[in-house]
Write a protein that holds these residues in place. Structure first.
Motif, short mmCIF file in Angstrom:
data_model
loop_
_atom_site.label_atom_id
_atom_site.label_comp_id
_atom_site.label_asym_id
_atom_site.label_seq_id
_atom_site.Cartn_x
_atom_site.Cartn_y
_atom_site.Cartn_z
N HIS A 1 -3.97 -4.75 22.62
CA HIS A 1 -2.56 -4.79 22.20
C HIS A 1 -1.58 -4.53 23.35
O HIS A 1 -0.39 -4.79 23.23
CB HIS A 1 -2.30 -3.81 21.04
N ASP B 1 3.63 -5.42 17.70
CA ASP B 1 3.93 -4.29 18.58
C ASP B 1 5.05 -4.65 19.56
O ASP B 1 5.97 -3.87 19.78
CB ASP B 1 2.65 -3.90 19.33
N HIS C 1 -3.66 3.99 27.12
CA HIS C 1 -3.77 4.40 25.72
C HIS C 1 -4.48 3.35 24.85
O HIS C 1 -5.04 3.69 23.82
CB HIS C 1 -2.39 4.75 25.15
N HIS D 1 -3.46 1.83 16.50
CA HIS D 1 -3.30 1.22 17.83
C HIS D 1 -2.71 2.15 18.90
O HIS D 1 -2.97 1.97 20.08
CB HIS D 1 -2.52 -0.10 17.75
N ASP D 2 -1.91 3.13 18.49
CA ASP D 2 -1.26 3.99 19.49
C ASP D 2 -1.69 5.45 19.41
O ASP D 2 -0.96 6.34 19.88
CB ASP D 2 0.27 3.92 19.32
FE LIG Z 1 0.69 0.75 22.49
#
Ligand SMILES: [Fe+2]
Ligand SMILES: [Fe+2]
Length: 214
Positions: free
Chosen positions: A105, A125, A73, A57-58
């Protein structure tokens, strides 16, 4: 088979975090993965989708920071994740769900999580920004930007983000105290309530200690 894919993707994901700062390094991914799986089990999510989405996810966070927020991002990460996922023999529905979870997200980009896996990742998150972990990351971030330690009387309207006055407490007042209301899943809300209460208690105590009351 599934375990193997997860291990390979984990290895690949780690490469994106080389040299990352303490607030956004791979330990954040590991915590989000743990929380997402915990929420996902309760919410009967597809844990394979969820674990991969958490791992990826990041992956473009470092890039977003490098370009000072000019790229998103979540959006860029979703595209990069699709390229990674194409290397494995996964069905279309699984890939689309992972990509959507990554893309949705981030609170600010206006893509609402619409699968249970996307909702669980979103919550996990956000929950990593509050509670004891949230406080720790909050002070670490303040240190990274050269902020002072604390000002119990900070005026959030007269002080600025990323300045010396952008203390952990200011960040709590402006952002962290509002995260509880953004959480979507039932299990996530339960965890948020607990973590939020702990933060309120911590900053109340901190204010009393700096004023010599406690
Ligand atoms: Fe993030
Ligand atoms: Fe994250």
């Amino acid at each position: 088979m599934k375990k193997n894919i997860i291990l390979k993707i984990e290895k690949e994901a780690k490469k994106y975090f080389k040299g990352a700062d303490g607030c956004h390094d791979f330990s954040h991914i590991e915590r989000v993965r743990n929380l997402a799986l915990r929420i996902g089990k309760k919410e009967k999510a597809d844990l394979f989708v969820l674990e991969i989405a958490a791992l990826l996810h990041d992956i473009k966070k470092k890039e977003e920071m490098k370009f000072k927020g000019l790229i998103c991002h979540a959006e860029h990460g979703a595209k990069a994740a699709r390229k990674i996922l194409d290397k494995y023999n996964l069905d279309k529905k699984t890939i689309e769900n992972i990509v959507h979870s990554i893309e949705a997200h981030r609170y600010r980009n206006n893509i609402f999580p619409n699968t249970i896996e996307a909702k669980a990742l979103f919550d996990a998150d956000k929950l990593d920004s509050i509670g004891a972990v949230g406080i720790g990351r909050d002070f670490l971030f303040a240190g990274e930007i050269g902020a002072k330690f604390h000002d119990p009387n900070v005026n959030i309207k007269k002080t600025k983000e990323y300045s010396k006055d952008d203390t952990a407490y200011r960040e709590f007042l402006v952002k962290l105290s509002k995260i509880k209301s953004q959480i979507i899943t039932k299990e996530g809300k339960r965890i948020a309530k607990e973590r939020h209460g702990y933060m309120v208690e911590f900053f109340n105590r901190l204010n009393k200690e700096v004023n010599g009351i406690l």
